[in-house]
Enzyme design. Structure first.
Site, PDB file in Angstrom:
ATOM      1  N   LYS A 134      38.855  37.877  40.582  1.00  0.00           N
ATOM      2  CA  LYS A 134      38.606  39.357  40.541  1.00  0.00           C
ATOM      3  C   LYS A 134      37.260  39.763  40.218  1.00  0.00           C
ATOM      4  CE  LYS A 134      43.159  39.398  41.350  1.00  0.00           C
ATOM      5  NZ  LYS A 134      44.202  38.319  41.359  1.00  0.00           N
TER       6      LYS A 134
HETATM    7  C1  PLP Z   1      44.786  37.631  42.117  1.00  0.00           C
HETATM    8  C2  PLP Z   1      44.931  36.265  42.093  1.00  0.00           C
HETATM    9  C3  PLP Z   1      45.371  35.437  43.321  1.00  0.00           C
HETATM   10  C4  PLP Z   1      45.921  36.189  44.456  1.00  0.00           C
HETATM   11  O1  PLP Z   1      44.945  36.787  45.158  1.00  0.00           O
HETATM   12  P1  PLP Z   1      45.371  38.125  46.290  1.00  0.00           P
HETATM   13  O2  PLP Z   1      44.228  38.615  46.512  1.00  0.00           O
HETATM   14  O3  PLP Z   1      46.323  38.764  45.265  1.00  0.00           O
HETATM   15  O4  PLP Z   1      46.369  37.302  47.383  1.00  0.00           O
HETATM   16  C5  PLP Z   1      45.400  33.959  43.184  1.00  0.00           C
HETATM   17  N1  PLP Z   1      44.784  33.473  42.240  1.00  0.00           N
HETATM   18  C6  PLP Z   1      44.669  34.114  41.005  1.00  0.00           C
HETATM   19  C7  PLP Z   1      43.900  32.832  39.616  1.00  0.00           C
HETATM   20  C8  PLP Z   1      44.486  35.437  40.946  1.00  0.00           C
HETATM   21  O5  PLP Z   1      44.235  36.142  40.020  1.00  0.00           O
END
Ligand code: PLP
Length: 485
Positions: A109
């Site tokens: 993120k």
């Molecule tokens: C948020 C997240 C995901 C999933 O991603 P999306 O965009 O919600 O599908 C997968 N792995 C980790 C470590 C995350 O923080």
């Protein structure tokens, strides 16, 4: 000028700045670009990472010059990410791993949330917004911390994060409740991620025009930076001589809210030659079922798994895919209505067929997740986190099932140090202490360096202790808006 419209009504149309500021369309739909311009692939291979971000982002967000965008990208990433490549590609055996977690909070993120505050600040200037902007965010564990870190002390912006009280790992929780900054609010919700996300969406619907925006992947500004690393993985493989320019490349993406994998679909619309987008889920396999059968059914048990950031039953961004593949707002609006009232929907057969020509789906439970962590560690000396392990496992399922699979990139979305208990037990090491002791034990057992931001976590003081029931989230936000807390 670039325009975006709601997935549920194409006459609700806004420019890029407005889309970023509003987060979600007034009818509850999500903003999608009205058209995509194809990028010249060869031209991308000579760019450095920052230049690549600038080029792709300019194609998706109108109103920037490439030079301005590059400056913003450099401000967002340089010195904050571990490497100037931003998202380095490594290879273990036949599998390429795109490391998306080298940012300030050790989860993927960070890639988007290091830029989003800059997008919002600029959009506010363009739209002559003078009031304070409030960012509301629901998190399954990683978005919260990355957003807090991205928005802390940004002038004119204030941020509130809601996380499921028992639904995040102890390290994820410690990261959030120790967050410093004069403009940050962190609150637990007595429920799961879906409760928190629905609560936030309802607040958006009922408290309009009060300067609210979102740091979740419902915000198009959060989604677009994620498109870039599909191109960077491709360019890196070409530069390394492992891929012929123009050849197809597949990606396996550990998926929850369907944001990261949807970014791959958008990369394809911009001209990246993608084989398959493989959607990897844990035991909460609502997307596996949907992509195999065409029926999305959230009326099922919710499981807490070792990969908590994917413990989601309502994957918001699927709505964008349904629109982008069908081009039919009315259909999308009616499917979303059915999901709300009946808890399920089925898409028309031809729509499913089109989706299946681009996507493949699989899932794996906790036991297989741990086995995969051990196997990847023993065979390749690569230490992966639980989410990455789910993706690795499903990538293997896909490669067995496919007739002639293209080269594969597996996304690595978090540092293993965010989930030390599971990773430690997976590799067969023992530790009786708390999660912080486990982080040290993991480092000792593997020799893989712990990210600096997590190393200092134990010493930080807890600053945020609030917890509300889902029904009280709105009141909490109204109090913030009135300046009562
Ligand atoms: C948020 C997240 C995901 C999933 O991603 P999306 O965009 O919600 O599908 C997968 N792995 C980790 C470590 C995350 O923080």
């Amino acid at each position: 000028m670039k325009y975006y419209h709601s997935t549920r009504n194409s006459s609700i149309s806004v420019n890029g700045a407005q889309a970023v500021l509003q987060g979600i369309a007034p009818d509850g739909g999500l903003f999608v670009p009205e058209n995509f311009e194809k990028l010249d692939l060869e031209g991308l291979f000579s760019l450095d990472a920052y230049g690549l971000f600038a080029r792709v982002l300019c194609a998706l967000l109108g109103g920037w010059t490439e030079r301005e965008m590059r400056e913003t990208v450099v401000t967002g990433y340089r010195g904050r990410f571990e490497t100037e490549e931003v998202t380095p590609l490594v290879t273990a055996g036949e599998t390429h791993i795109l490391e998306l977690f080298r940012g300030p909070t050790s989860a993927f993120k960070d890639v988007a949330l290091s830029l989003l505050p800059h997008f919002i600040t600029r959009a506010a200037r363009e739209e002559r917004v003078t009031d304070e902007i409030r960012i509301l965010t629901a998190t399954s564990g990683d978005t919260g911390k990355a957003a807090l870190e991205g928005f802390r002390d940004v002038p004119g912006i204030d941020i509130a994060v809601f996380y499921p009280r028992d639904g995040v790992s102890p390290v994820q929780k410690a990261q959030m409740v120790t967050q410093e900054g004069r403009n940050v609010h962190v609150c637990a919700v007595d429920g799961n991620f879906d409760d928190a996300q629905s609560g936030v969406k309802q607040i958006f619907e009922s408290v309009r025009d009060r300067g609210l925006s979102s740091a979740n992947s419902i915000n198009i500004g959060r989604l677009v930076p994620q498109v870039v690393y599909y191109f960077s993985a491709y360019a890196d493989l070409v530069k390394q001589g492992r891929l012929t320019p123009g050849a197809k490349l597949s990606f396996t993406v550990p998926t929850g809210n369907f944001g990261d994998i949807l970014a791959g679909f958008i990369a394809g619309e911009l001209g990246l030659p993608i084989g398959r987008l493989v959607c990897a889920s844990n035991e909460n396999n609502v997307l596996t079922d949907f992509l195999r059968t065409g029926t999305y059914d959230r009326r099922r048990s919710f499981y807490r798994t070792l990969s908590p950031s994917m413990d989601i039953l309502i994957s918001s961004n699927l709505e964008r895919l349904l629109y982008l593949v069908s081009g039919d707002c009315e259909l999308v609006a009616s499917l979303m209505q059915q999901l709300k009232t009946d808890g399920f929907y089925t898409v028309p057969a031809e729509l499913l067929e089109k989706i299946q020509s681009r996507f493949w789906a699989g899932c794996c439970g906790d036991e297989a997740t741990e086995e995969t962590i051990r196997e990847v560690w023993e065979r390749h000396s690569y230490l992966c986190d639980t989410h990455t392990a789910v993706a690795w496992n499903v990538a293997q399922q896909y490669e067995k099932a496919a007739e002639s699979p293209d080269p594969m990139v597996v996304f690595s979305t978090a540092s293993p140090y965010k989930f030390p208990a599971a990773v430690l037990s997976a590799i067969g090491a023992k530790c009786d202490g708390d999660e912080f002791d486990m982080m040290s034990a993991l480092e000792k057992a593997t020799g893989v360096a712990m990210p600096a931001n997590l190393r200092s976590l134990r010493e930080r003081s807890v600053l945020h202790t609030g917890c509300v029931k889902p029904g009280k989230m709105r009141g909490y936000v109204l109090d913030l808006l009135e300046g009562k807390t």
